[in-house]
Structures are given as structure tokens and as C-alpha cells.
Motif scaffolding. Structure first.
Motif, short mmCIF file in Angstrom:
data_model
loop_
_atom_site.label_atom_id
_atom_site.label_comp_id
_atom_site.label_asym_id
_atom_site.label_seq_id
_atom_site.Cartn_x
_atom_site.Cartn_y
_atom_site.Cartn_z
N ILE A 34 0.85 -1.18 0.00
CA ILE A 34 0.00 0.00 0.00
C ILE A 34 0.90 1.24 0.00
O ILE A 34 1.62 1.49 0.98
N THR A 87 -3.66 -6.06 -2.08
CA THR A 87 -2.45 -5.31 -1.74
C THR A 87 -1.87 -5.89 -0.45
O THR A 87 -2.40 -6.84 0.13
N ALA A 89 -0.15 -4.83 3.42
CA ALA A 89 0.16 -3.86 4.47
C ALA A 89 1.40 -4.34 5.21
O ALA A 89 1.68 -5.54 5.27
#
Length: 232
Positions: A34, A87, A89
Motif C-alpha cells: 500500500i 495489496t 500492508a
């Protein structure tokens, strides 16, 4: 320490370092991370303790054996956790890493070079059940042949055992998964026309092993690359 000159050397090292990150280095590690501006600057990790001990053994001319042990303690080591959007993190955890292994290399003039290594890794991430994307076993083999004038041939192989990955669920809990084992085989040939121009052909991932450097994202299967290199 040269315990036996030209035959046996003993070495030890103690060091530490800081792994600084910015947005560019974050995305080079994980292109699906991200990309929040400013966040990457907070993802620095620190290694206050890095200990290495090993031997360098020359049993015969051209052959080097290097058994070793290594311990590293890192603070705020970065791990990537999958999200529902595809995505990743970043999660951080203090981590202990111990590995033991051996490397071997053999050189026969300018005609033949081979290098092999294998290591067993123990990982302990304090804030996670498993250290993500860190395999327990890794092995490598690489060789180059220069038997024909202007031609060189290469092969490299890499193996890594299955590793852990994780997705974050609603409520912040992590769902742990296993990634496939890696066995990657690549071969290539290079023709040096002169000191400035060379042509190459590579056949990559001969085993067609579609492993996952990041969970759900497979590498390309068998593929062929042709190219040229120019030096000015």
C-alpha cells in the motif's frame, strides 16, 4: 585467524546496522505494498546484534569450503500481510534469526566456476505466529563454463522450502497460509563478439515452478529471453 596458512582460516564478526526505508525501497521490496506517502519512512528496522562465525577451508587448489553459523536480532523487522484488496500492508516485529550452513566454490582457471550453498534457518517473530516469507531451508547452485572461445554457458538453481504467508481478516486477526516450495532452474549462453558487444539467450524456470514470492502472485512459468549488451 590463519590457523593453517593457505589451508584453514577461522573468522568471527560482530556488527549492527539500520535498514532505512523510503517509498522507493518499500515498493522495490513489494510492488503491491500500500503506497501511502510518509508511511514508508516509519518502517525502518534496526539490527543491534549480528554475529557470524565460520571456517574457510582450502583442501585442494581452487576449492574453498565455508561452514558457518550466524545469529541476528532485528528490531521492527518488516513483514508483509495480504489485504482483501490484493495489496499488502506492512507489519513489524522484533525477530530472532539463526542459520547454519555451508558454501563451496571451485575455480578451474578461467574455464570453469561453480558455487553451491545450503543453509537451515530458524526464525522467531515475537509479534507473529510465524515469520512471513522466510523459508526454513535454502539451497543454491550456480556454474559457468568457458570451454569455447568467445562463448560462455551458465546454469543456476535455487531451492527454498515452503514458507508462511498471512492475510489480515476482519477484526485484525491474521489468517496464516503456506506458500509452495521454490525450485527454480535457469540456463543461458553468452557470445562475446568483442570487448563491447555481446549476445545472450536465457531459458528461465525450466521446472515451470509457479511459486509465489507473495501469496496469490505467481511467477512466470517457462520463458525464453534473447538480448544483446553494449558497453561504451
Amino acid at each position: 585467524w590463519q590457523a593453517q596458512p593457505e589451508r584453514l582460516a577461522v573468522y568471527a564478526a560482530v556488527s549492527g546496522r539500520q535498514n532505512a526505508r523510503n517509498l522507493q525501497t518499500l515498493l522495490s521490496e513489494n510492488r503491491y505494498a500500500i503506497p501511502l506517502m510518509g508511511v514508508a519512512d516509519t518502517l525502518n528496522s534496526y539490527v543491534p546484534v549480528d554475529l557470524r562465525f565460520g571456517l574457510k577451508i582450502h583442501p585442494i587448489s581452487g576449492l574453498l569450503l565455508n561452514p558457518f553459523v550466524h545469529f541476528e536480532y532485528s528490531m521492527d523487522e518488516v513483514y508483509y500481510v495480504g489485504t482483501s484488496l490484493g495489496t499488502f500492508a506492512a507489519s513489524q516485529s522484533d525477530t530472532r534469526h539463526f542459520d547454519v550452513g555451508m558454501s563451496a566454490s571451485y575455480h578451474f582457471g578461467d574455464k570453469f566456476d561453480i558455487h553451491a550453498s545450503a543453509a537451515y534457518n530458524y526464525w522467531r517473530a515475537m509479534k507473529l505466529d510465524h515469520a512471513l516469507y522466510r523459508p526454513a531451508f535454502e539451497g543454491k547452485l550456480a556454474a559457468q563454463l568457458h570451454l569455447i572461445d568467445k562463448w560462455s554457458f551458465q546454469i543456476d538453481m535455487y531451492f527454498a522450502s515452503r514458507a508462511w504467508a498471512a492475510d489480515v481478516m476482519d477484526g485484525g486477526m491474521l489468517d496464516y497460509k503456506r506458500t509452495p516450495a521454490v525450485y527454480d532452474i535457469n540456463v543461458g549462453a553468452t557470445y562475446n563478439l568483442n570487448s563491447q558487444i555481446s549476445f545472450f539467450a536465457n531459458l528461465n524456470n525450466l521446472a515451470n515452478n509457479k511459486h509465489m514470492p507473495l501469496y496469490r502472485y505467481q511467477v512466470e512459468g517457462v520463458h525464453f529471453v534473447l538480448g544483446a549488451a553494449f558497453q561504451f
